[in-house]
Design a protein around this motif. Structure first.
Motif, mmCIF file in Angstrom:
data_model
loop_
_atom_site.group_PDB
_atom_site.id
_atom_site.type_symbol
_atom_site.label_atom_id
_atom_site.label_comp_id
_atom_site.label_asym_id
_atom_site.label_seq_id
_atom_site.Cartn_x
_atom_site.Cartn_y
_atom_site.Cartn_z
ATOM 1 N N PHE A 204 1.046 -1.075 -0.146
ATOM 2 C CA PHE A 204 -0.005 0.344 0.033
ATOM 3 C C PHE A 204 0.987 1.063 -0.377
ATOM 4 N N ASP A 205 1.551 1.037 0.189
ATOM 5 C CA ASP A 205 3.040 2.120 0.341
ATOM 6 C C ASP A 205 2.738 2.879 -0.857
ATOM 7 N N ASP A 206 2.653 4.378 -1.121
ATOM 8 C CA ASP A 206 2.977 5.127 -1.930
ATOM 9 C C ASP A 206 1.854 4.973 -2.941
ATOM 10 N N ALA A 207 1.115 4.288 -2.812
ATOM 11 C CA ALA A 207 0.117 3.946 -3.835
ATOM 12 C C ALA A 207 -1.659 4.399 -3.388
ATOM 13 N N ARG A 208 -2.132 4.613 -4.578
ATOM 14 C CA ARG A 208 -3.856 4.849 -4.659
ATOM 15 C C ARG A 208 -4.240 3.354 -4.477
ATOM 16 N N LEU A 209 -5.502 3.658 -3.780
ATOM 17 C CA LEU A 209 -5.742 2.712 -3.620
ATOM 18 C C LEU A 209 -5.588 1.718 -5.034
ATOM 19 N N CYS A 210 -6.334 2.268 -5.568
ATOM 20 C CA CYS A 210 -6.734 1.795 -6.934
ATOM 21 C C CYS A 210 -5.939 1.326 -7.602
ATOM 22 N N PHE A 211 -4.146 2.031 -7.325
ATOM 23 C CA PHE A 211 -3.358 0.936 -7.717
ATOM 24 C C PHE A 211 -2.348 0.148 -6.576
ATOM 25 N N ALA A 212 -2.974 0.085 -5.278
ATOM 26 C CA ALA A 212 -3.131 -1.033 -4.585
ATOM 27 C C ALA A 212 -3.325 -2.042 -5.347
ATOM 28 N N PHE A 213 -4.931 -2.305 -4.989
ATOM 29 C CA PHE A 213 -5.220 -3.059 -6.255
ATOM 30 C C PHE A 213 -4.816 -3.766 -7.319
ATOM 31 N N ALA A 214 -4.594 -3.085 -8.154
ATOM 32 C CA ALA A 214 -3.742 -3.556 -9.043
ATOM 33 C C ALA A 214 -2.540 -4.539 -8.511
ATOM 34 N N GLY A 215 -1.677 -4.103 -7.564
ATOM 35 C CA GLY A 215 -0.505 -4.472 -7.294
ATOM 36 C C GLY A 215 -0.456 -5.679 -6.551
ATOM 37 N N THR A 216 -1.680 -6.252 -6.283
ATOM 38 C CA THR A 216 -2.053 -7.896 -5.645
ATOM 39 C C THR A 216 -1.543 -8.839 -7.465
ATOM 40 N N LEU A 217 -1.443 -8.325 -8.385
ATOM 41 C CA LEU A 217 -0.426 -9.074 -9.196
ATOM 42 C C LEU A 217 0.932 -9.057 -9.071
ATOM 43 N N ALA A 218 1.836 -9.287 -8.924
ATOM 44 C CA ALA A 218 2.795 -8.710 -8.761
ATOM 45 C C ALA A 218 3.731 -9.235 -9.661
ATOM 46 N N ASP A 219 4.792 -8.843 -10.164
ATOM 47 C CA ASP A 219 5.887 -8.998 -10.803
ATOM 48 C C ASP A 219 5.589 -9.604 -12.639
ATOM 49 N N ARG A 220 4.560 -8.428 -12.300
ATOM 50 C CA ARG A 220 3.661 -8.760 -14.567
ATOM 51 C C ARG A 220 5.399 -8.488 -15.062
ATOM 52 N N GLY A 221 6.503 -8.334 -14.962
ATOM 53 C CA GLY A 221 6.669 -7.771 -16.324
ATOM 54 C C GLY A 221 7.835 -9.354 -15.974
ATOM 55 N N THR A 222 7.600 -10.240 -15.587
ATOM 56 C CA THR A 222 7.802 -11.582 -15.661
ATOM 57 C C THR A 222 7.238 -12.211 -16.512
ATOM 58 N N ALA A 223 7.877 -14.202 -16.851
ATOM 59 C CA ALA A 223 7.948 -14.638 -17.431
ATOM 60 C C ALA A 223 6.357 -15.802 -16.340
ATOM 61 N N GLU A 224 6.203 -14.967 -15.188
ATOM 62 C CA GLU A 224 5.522 -16.395 -14.123
ATOM 63 C C GLU A 224 5.024 -14.908 -13.080
ATOM 64 N N PRO A 225 4.077 -14.492 -13.500
ATOM 65 C CA PRO A 225 3.451 -12.864 -12.321
ATOM 66 C C PRO A 225 3.125 -13.821 -11.095
ATOM 67 N N PHE A 226 3.165 -12.521 -9.577
ATOM 68 C CA PHE A 226 2.951 -14.122 -8.418
ATOM 69 C C PHE A 226 1.765 -12.802 -8.283
ATOM 70 N N GLU A 227 0.487 -14.104 -8.144
ATOM 71 C CA GLU A 227 -0.357 -13.665 -6.989
ATOM 72 C C GLU A 227 -1.215 -13.663 -5.829
ATOM 73 N N ARG A 228 -1.492 -12.765 -5.747
ATOM 74 C CA ARG A 228 -1.620 -12.497 -3.828
ATOM 75 C C ARG A 228 -2.827 -13.004 -3.943
ATOM 76 N N LEU A 229 -3.882 -12.405 -4.509
ATOM 77 C CA LEU A 229 -5.252 -12.730 -4.844
ATOM 78 C C LEU A 229 -5.621 -14.488 -4.664
ATOM 79 N N GLY A 230 -4.723 -15.178 -4.106
ATOM 80 C CA GLY A 230 -5.363 -17.151 -4.749
ATOM 81 C C GLY A 230 -6.174 -17.820 -4.362
ATOM 82 N N ARG A 231 -7.009 -17.103 -3.331
ATOM 83 C CA ARG A 231 -8.367 -18.029 -2.850
ATOM 84 C C ARG A 231 -9.057 -16.583 -2.176
ATOM 85 N N PRO A 232 -9.731 -16.950 -1.578
ATOM 86 C CA PRO A 232 -11.086 -16.165 -1.528
ATOM 87 C C PRO A 232 -10.811 -14.649 -0.233
ATOM 88 N N GLU A 233 -10.091 -16.627 0.407
ATOM 89 C CA GLU A 233 -10.210 -15.509 1.961
ATOM 90 C C GLU A 233 -8.331 -14.493 2.264
#
Length: 198
Positions: free
Chosen positions: A21-50
């Motif tokens: 959440f550092d230095d991020a607007r709410l909408c872009f903090a939410f978009a950031g729940t998929l990390a490492d978008r520039g790699t072949a294997e992005p990291f999913e932070r929203l893997g489960r409903p929980e």
């Protein structure tokens, strides 16, 4: 891999699951729940409903984690990706896709949670919210951004493996990274090491 390497890798993986959440607007903090978008294997932070329920609380959009279904998680991911694509079009000064605008507008049309001021008037918590209410707040934040002068200050992180969006509000309009604590520090360390090895 040594046992110590394994522990360090596990610690990095645990840290990667943390929402940013550092230095991020709410909408872009939410978009950031998929990390490492520039790699072949992005990291999913929203893997489960929980995980989505946890994001709702940690973002400050809900006082308690709402119950979240698999369908709501899929809707959230669709919204997240629409926000990312719209943010990228803002950064590249081109028009967004109508489908993405339609998706964001539909999410924003849902009722939001209600703000509740603490007894000492120093904090606010959002109450009565379900997942749709939180996603509405996220979508409305993007709409507010798009309707403001800050729309011209949206950029992609200078770390090519990151892909996070941010709004450059620095005085000199020279911000290059989504966060100095993550990508900025990482790239500065890499530059320092490369210089030291010459």
């Amino acid at each position: 891999m040594s046992e110590e390497d394994g522990r360090q890798r596990e610690a990095r993986q645990r840290a990667k699951t943390d929402f940013r959440f550092d230095d991020a607007r709410l909408c872009f903090a939410f978009a950031g729940t998929l990390a490492d978008r520039g790699t072949a294997e992005p990291f999913e932070r929203l893997g489960r409903p929980e995980d989505l329920g946890r994001w709702c609380v940690e973002s400050g959009c809900a006082a308690e984690a709402p119950d979240c279904t698999s369908e709501e998680l899929m809707q959230a991911v669709r919204l997240r990706e629409a926000i990312q694509r719209i943010g990228q079009t803002l950064a590249e000064s081109r028009p967004p896709a109508l489908e993405d605008i339609t998706l964001v507008n539909a999410a924003a049309a849902e009722p939001t949670s209600a703000p509740e001021l603490s007894a000492d008037a120093t904090t606010v918590k959002w109450t009565g919210g379900n997942v749709a209410a939180v996603l509405s707040m996220v979508a409305r934040d993007l709409i507010t951004l798009c309707g403001s002068e800050q729309r011209t200050k949206v950029h992609l992180c200078g770390n090519p493996t990151c892909g996070a969006l941010f709004v450059d509000t620095s005085r000199a309009s020279a911000r290059r990274w989504c966060s100095m604590k993550t990508c900025g520090a990482l790239l500065k360390k890499r530059a320092y090491r490369a210089k030291a090895q010459r």
